[in-house]
Design a protein around this motif. Structure first.
Motif, mmCIF file in Angstrom:
data_model
loop_
_atom_site.group_PDB
_atom_site.id
_atom_site.type_symbol
_atom_site.label_atom_id
_atom_site.label_comp_id
_atom_site.label_asym_id
_atom_site.label_seq_id
_atom_site.Cartn_x
_atom_site.Cartn_y
_atom_site.Cartn_z
ATOM 1 N N PRO A 169 -134.716 -122.114 4.371
ATOM 2 C CA PRO A 169 -133.840 -121.487 3.154
ATOM 3 C C PRO A 169 -132.431 -122.177 3.275
ATOM 4 O O PRO A 169 -131.972 -122.336 2.216
ATOM 5 C CB PRO A 169 -134.234 -120.035 3.516
ATOM 6 N N LEU A 170 -131.788 -122.271 4.436
ATOM 7 C CA LEU A 170 -130.428 -122.414 4.399
ATOM 8 C C LEU A 170 -130.371 -124.122 3.806
ATOM 9 O O LEU A 170 -129.451 -124.244 3.074
ATOM 10 C CB LEU A 170 -129.641 -122.362 5.820
ATOM 11 N N GLU A 171 -131.386 -124.888 4.283
ATOM 12 C CA GLU A 171 -131.387 -126.222 3.644
ATOM 13 C C GLU A 171 -131.475 -126.437 2.202
ATOM 14 O O GLU A 171 -130.669 -126.917 1.689
ATOM 15 C CB GLU A 171 -132.226 -126.842 4.541
ATOM 16 N N ALA A 172 -132.424 -125.445 1.900
ATOM 17 C CA ALA A 172 -132.496 -125.225 0.248
ATOM 18 C C ALA A 172 -131.489 -124.894 -0.247
ATOM 19 O O ALA A 172 -130.943 -125.607 -1.305
ATOM 20 C CB ALA A 172 -133.796 -124.210 0.177
ATOM 21 N N ALA A 174 -130.476 -107.551 -11.994
ATOM 22 C CA ALA A 174 -131.871 -107.620 -12.224
ATOM 23 C C ALA A 174 -132.563 -108.190 -10.965
ATOM 24 O O ALA A 174 -133.407 -107.733 -10.192
ATOM 25 C CB ALA A 174 -132.414 -108.019 -13.249
ATOM 26 N N ARG A 175 -132.109 -109.388 -10.465
ATOM 27 C CA ARG A 175 -132.617 -110.153 -9.414
ATOM 28 C C ARG A 175 -132.412 -109.465 -7.910
ATOM 29 O O ARG A 175 -133.095 -109.237 -7.163
ATOM 30 C CB ARG A 175 -131.842 -111.513 -9.127
ATOM 31 N N LEU A 176 -131.119 -108.804 -7.903
ATOM 32 C CA LEU A 176 -130.988 -108.015 -6.749
ATOM 33 C C LEU A 176 -131.782 -106.673 -6.561
ATOM 34 O O LEU A 176 -132.238 -106.288 -5.620
ATOM 35 C CB LEU A 176 -129.347 -107.718 -6.562
ATOM 36 N N LEU A 177 -132.104 -106.237 -7.803
ATOM 37 C CA LEU A 177 -132.853 -104.989 -7.762
ATOM 38 C C LEU A 177 -134.096 -105.277 -7.516
ATOM 39 O O LEU A 177 -134.887 -104.705 -6.582
ATOM 40 C CB LEU A 177 -132.777 -104.289 -9.166
ATOM 41 N N ALA A 178 -134.712 -106.279 -8.056
ATOM 42 C CA ALA A 178 -136.091 -106.859 -7.520
ATOM 43 C C ALA A 178 -136.139 -107.160 -6.008
ATOM 44 O O ALA A 178 -137.092 -106.973 -5.422
ATOM 45 C CB ALA A 178 -136.451 -108.122 -8.583
ATOM 46 N N TYR A 179 -135.071 -107.870 -5.529
ATOM 47 C CA TYR A 179 -135.263 -107.971 -3.919
ATOM 48 C C TYR A 179 -135.295 -106.761 -3.274
ATOM 49 O O TYR A 179 -136.018 -106.681 -2.196
ATOM 50 C CB TYR A 179 -133.982 -108.838 -3.729
ATOM 51 N N VAL A 211 -129.259 -114.018 -1.281
ATOM 52 C CA VAL A 211 -129.839 -112.777 -0.780
ATOM 53 C C VAL A 211 -130.586 -112.552 0.552
ATOM 54 O O VAL A 211 -130.320 -111.744 1.183
ATOM 55 C CB VAL A 211 -130.499 -112.229 -1.956
ATOM 56 N N GLY A 212 -131.566 -113.304 0.560
ATOM 57 C CA GLY A 212 -132.489 -113.684 1.494
ATOM 58 C C GLY A 212 -131.842 -113.872 2.924
ATOM 59 O O GLY A 212 -132.072 -113.360 3.910
ATOM 60 N N LEU A 213 -130.578 -114.550 2.883
ATOM 61 C CA LEU A 213 -129.803 -115.003 3.898
ATOM 62 C C LEU A 213 -128.688 -113.829 4.422
ATOM 63 O O LEU A 213 -127.814 -114.076 5.285
ATOM 64 C CB LEU A 213 -129.426 -116.068 3.762
ATOM 65 N N GLY A 214 -128.689 -112.789 3.600
ATOM 66 C CA GLY A 214 -127.879 -111.621 3.573
ATOM 67 C C GLY A 214 -126.420 -111.710 3.132
ATOM 68 O O GLY A 214 -125.580 -111.224 3.281
ATOM 69 N N LEU A 215 -126.362 -113.000 2.314
ATOM 70 C CA LEU A 215 -124.859 -113.591 1.834
ATOM 71 C C LEU A 215 -124.762 -112.903 0.106
ATOM 72 O O LEU A 215 -124.920 -113.568 -0.456
ATOM 73 C CB LEU A 215 -124.930 -114.991 1.775
ATOM 74 N N ILE A 216 -124.515 -111.595 0.399
ATOM 75 C CA ILE A 216 -124.720 -110.976 -1.023
ATOM 76 C C ILE A 216 -123.692 -111.422 -1.970
ATOM 77 O O ILE A 216 -123.757 -111.864 -3.093
ATOM 78 C CB ILE A 216 -124.482 -109.366 -0.938
ATOM 79 N N PRO A 217 -122.306 -111.563 -1.638
ATOM 80 C CA PRO A 217 -121.094 -112.098 -2.502
ATOM 81 C C PRO A 217 -121.324 -113.508 -2.930
ATOM 82 O O PRO A 217 -121.315 -113.749 -4.090
ATOM 83 C CB PRO A 217 -120.095 -112.039 -1.307
#
Length: 465
Positions: A260-263, A314-319, A289-295
């Motif tokens: 994911p980081l390379e993506a 909406a995306r954050l809620l879904a996550y 979000v998946g990497l924990g980098l919310i900002p």
């Protein structure tokens, strides 16, 4: 005795709503990484962008070194009418047909010329007959096989097209387009191995044509050969860096390879180049979000054109809801705390569902009931809120309110079956066996189940004791 202990004591196989769906529509399909890749590349990847008329028109040119000659009479006529081919094909065709009445067989070359004229006049069956006659008389007639292949290709007769193009290749045709036509025809017949080899030959003949890369990628994706795909996707990006879908394809592939980081890095490059699509920016935010980098996720969502603030929330809620489903409750609570509260119902509702689902997972039934009740104040017939509300009351030991909530859920088709099961469970807890059987029969009528019928028999046995 409470409803829940009796449920397990009698082994009654009833559904519950301990964990609600992660969206208002729990049946909504979620694409797997594999399906996402196939969707991006498309099932027609590698289909040559060809003009059959151009290909067949090119076959007017002779290749005297390895093809049959016309007779002297045929060639004289051909020279006389060749200037008319482009300006008056109908008259040229009439001139050629004047030779059909004699006793002498036409040459293979003449068959091809006449077939081309028929094709230009959209007399496709006559053209195919002439091309077939040409290759019958002269089996090594390369242009005849290509033209036969083009007609079958147009008609989507893939097996016949593949056979004709394969014959042309065997006769020495090394044109990238012929290999590509062969590859796509083979792919359509299900011969993926043959298609793969033909796409490779097309790439060798013309490595800068992205058609063939796309065709080979689609075959790799079908078989889940993602690791082999990476070099091809990189080549696509190199050849066409301005195409947003190439960057999206590359990042999606890296996600499927669990990188994911390379993506995210590739999507950031696309963002800097100005070629990141809204979908790519959304994926970038999801990756952060998946990497924990919310900002960073919020910034990526904010770059999406339109109402990006709402989309990002909406995306954050879904996550967050997916984290609840996966049991990552601490992370889900952390994400929910960082999402600004919005008044608009399209965001308020999923947030309430997220809060309710988190409360259910944590066993905080009071908070869960309050969240569901808030939804019902706005949407009294929301099936998931009705079921959740009833389940929360049942867990709180308030059987009367639980039964009232499930009775309301009976009126909503999407919730009726599960409400029947829950009402049967409540009735069984109070040893109201006829009521339990009534609800189970109703559930079985909605969705027939041998397990439910087995439980009905057990309850009848309990009632008889």
């Amino acid at each position: 005795m409470s409803a829940r202990p009796l449920l397990f004591a009698t082994s009654l196989a009833l559904s519950s709503v301990a964990t609600l769906a992660q969206s208002d529509d729990p049946t909504a399909p979620q694409l797997t990484p594999q399906e996402q890749l196939e969707q991006i590349i498309g099932s027609t990847a590698g289909q040559p962008d060809v003009d059959p008329y151009q290909i067949i028109n090119e076959s007017y040119n002779f290749r005297k070194e390895r093809e049959p000659d016309m007779t002297a009479a045929e060639f004289a006529l051909y020279e006389r009418m060749s200037s008319m081919v482009e300006t008056n094909p109908t008259f040229a065709l009439q001139l050629l047909e004047t030779m059909l009445g004699d006793d002498q067989d036409d040459s293979a070359a003449f068959d091809l010329a006449l077939g081309n004229m028929y094709f230009s006049e959209d007399r496709i069956d006559d053209a195919l007959a002439r091309y077939t006659s040409a290759v019958t008389k002269y089996p090594e007639f390369l242009r005849g096989w290509v033209n036969i292949g083009m007609i079958h290709y147009q008609r989507q007769s893939w097996a016949d097209a593949a056979n004709a193009f394969a014959k042309a290749v065997n006769l020495g045709d090394r044109d990238a387009q012929t290999f590509g036509l062969l590859a796509f025809s083979l792919r359509q017949t299900g011969n993926t191995l043959g298609a793969e080899m033909a796409f490779m030959q097309a790439m060798t003949a013309n490595p800068s044509d992205t058609n063939w890369i796309g065709g080979l990628l689609e075959l790799y994706f079908i078989n889940g050969r993602h690791a082999q795909s990476e070099s091809l996707v990189r080549e696509l990006v190199r050849l066409e860096p301005g195409k947003a879908e190439n960057w999206m394809l590359y990042s999606s592939l890296l996600v499927s390879l669990k990188r994911p980081l390379e993506a995210a890095t590739q999507l950031e490059i696309a963002r800097e180049l100005g070629t990141a699509s809204p979908e790519a920016l959304g994926l970038l935010g999801d990756l952060y979000v998946g990497l924990g980098l919310i900002p960073e996720a919020v910034a990526a969502y904010g770059a999406i054109p339109g109402d990006n603030e709402q989309l990002g929330a909406a995306r954050l809620l879904a996550y967050a809801r997916s984290m609840v489903k996966d049991g990552n409750l601490k992370e889900a609570r952390s994400i929910l705390a960082k999402i600004p509260v919005r008044a608009d119902w399209e965001l308020a509702k999923p947030r309430l569902f997220a809060n309710a689902e988190l409360a259910v997972a944590e066993g905080n039934w009071t908070a869960a009931q309050q969240a569901y009740a808030t939804i019902l104040n706005r949407e009294p017939l929301n099936p998931y809120a009705l079921l959740g509300n009833g389940h929360a009351y049942a867990e709180l030991g308030d059987a009367a309110r639980a039964e009232f909530a499930f009775e309301n859920a009976l009126q909503v088709p999407a919730a009726e079956h599960r409400a029947c099961l829950e009402l049967a469970n409540l009735a069984l807890a109070d040893r109201r066996f006829p009521r339990a059987v009534q609800m189970l029969n109703r559930a079985d009528a909605l969705e027939p189940s041998s397990a439910i019928r087995s439980q009905i028999a057990r309850i009848n046995n309990l009632a008889a004791q």
